[in-house]
Design an enzyme around this catalytic site. Structure first.
Site, short mmCIF file in Angstrom:
data_model
loop_
_atom_site.label_atom_id
_atom_site.label_comp_id
_atom_site.label_asym_id
_atom_site.label_seq_id
_atom_site.Cartn_x
_atom_site.Cartn_y
_atom_site.Cartn_z
CE1 TYR A 186 -3.48 2.83 0.92
CE2 TYR A 186 -1.64 3.65 2.23
CZ TYR A 186 -2.87 3.84 1.64
OH TYR A 186 -3.49 5.06 1.74
CD GLU A 210 -5.74 4.60 -0.86
OE1 GLU A 210 -5.75 5.08 0.28
OE2 GLU A 210 -6.73 4.02 -1.37
#
Length: 378
Positions: free
Chosen positions: A101, A189
């Protein structure tokens, strides 16, 4: 402002961040054609502005054309967290060796952009933060210096073993920071950032939110907006000089000033009620804004009573009163309305409204909150 994954990937590609080839589809026939174009196993992904698509069945791995067609039929039109899927993207399936992530957000505590990296890629970061917060690296970035390549490499050496992978991931991260700054983002993101079978690091997903206050600098993004019904109301209200956010309660609020609006909602909650909205008419003394505000409150079927809390400074209470009288003359109001006027021209405002039997008056915020909650119970 939120945008879809396929739109975010187009922006990433413009910054040379490696992303998959994707085909945007709105029909099952287009999904079938996309499978033929790619020519091997694909992933069909729902395009909706919420997380948790995979858990909801909105992401399907398809090894054959028949499976892709079936996925298209099932996903298009699907409801995911209250949103209907109208678009999907079809991408080549990736053999994933590892996933991570990576995210950038504005952080009020450090007054900087906050970098977050985790080896727990592919799952919702909120869940990781809740169950394993220690697995998220958080690094504030000096706004005067920006994210330096050596910093990016240092971060990924914490979660990756192979220097080749670190170099690729660091290069992606530096470019992602450039996207964040240059495009006035509040969020950028990649989840997951993956290492594929060929040892290539790829942004397998993409999420970007823009700062609404900076959209005037990016008129090209206006066409990307895909608002749901509540968001459309917020945009429309903004054009009328109002700040309006719909909530889930049953007590409508009309207030002047964001701080007073928050305090009013807190007061309603304190006495056991649930606010139906945040509605700030601002500091202007314009009766027409009060009429528009009443229209939003009356059009919300969940609203069972209204609390109007005005503390007159720049806003004059008599102008608010005139706006209310005009609103009452234009619409049928059948629910209780509690009003508290204080400050500039409060006495004049009360005098204008004294003969209106639909209004319940209050002297303090606490009294107003109690009265509006009692009126709902009755």
């Amino acid at each position: 402002m939120k945008i879809h994954e396929y739109q975010a990937k187009e922006i990433f590609a413009g910054y040379q961040i490696p992303v998959q080839h994707q085909v945007l589809c709105t029909t099952v026939d287009q999904v079938a054609a996309a499978f033929d174009e790619i020519g091997e196993a694909v992933v069909v992904k729902a395009q909706v502005l919420v997380g948790g698509r995979g858990k909801a069945g909105g992401i399907k791995f398809c090894q054959t054309k028949e499976k892709a067609i079936e996925a298209g039929k099932n996903i298009l039109g699907m409801d995911i967290k209250g949103l209907t899927v109208e678009k999907v993207i079809v991408c080549k399936a990736v053999d994933i060796k590892d996933e991570f992530y990576v995210g950038l957000i504005n952080d009020r505590n450090t007054k900087s952009v906050l970098l977050m990296v985790s080896a727990e890629g592919g799952v919702e970061i909120e869940e990781v933060a809740k169950t394993n917060p220690e697995k998220i690296l958080k690094i504030p970035i000096d706004p005067l210096v920006g994210l330096q390549p050596h910093q990016a490499r240092s971060v990924f050496f914490e979660v990756m073993q192979n220097g080749k992978h670190v170099q690729q991931a660091a290069d992606i991260l530096v470019k992602l920071y450039k996207v964040f700054v240059e495009q006035d983002c509040t969020l950028a993101e990649i989840n997951p950032l993956v290492i594929d079978a060929d040892d290539k690091v790829i942004a397998l997903d993409a999420k970007v939110n823009f700062d609404d206050n900076a959209l005037f600098r990016h008129p090209e993004y206006e066409a990307m907006a895909d608002y749901d019904e509540d968001e459309k109301l917020e945009v429309e209200a903004k054009e009328k000089g109002l700040s309006y956010i719909k909530l889930d309660g049953n007590i409508g609020c009309m207030v002047n000033g964001a701080g007073l609006a928050m305090a009013t909602m807190d007061m309603i909650k304190l006495y056991g009620g649930n606010p139906a909205n945040f509605l700030d008419i601002g500091g202007s003394s314009n009766p027409k804004k009060v009429v528009h505000a009443m229209e939003y409150l009356m059009n919300d079927k969940k609203v069972e009573a209204v609390l109007i809390n005005i503390f007159g400074g720049i806003t004059r209470c008599d102008d608010v009163a005139r706006g209310l009288l005009e609103a009452f003359s234009q619409m049928t109001v059948t629910i209780p309305i509690v009003i508290r006027l204080s400050g500039t021209n409060a006495e004049e405002g009360r005098e204008l409204l004294k003969n209106n039997k639909q209004l319940i008056t209050a002297q303090s915020m606490g009294e107003a909150a109690r009265k509006v909650i009692e009126s709902v119970k009755k």
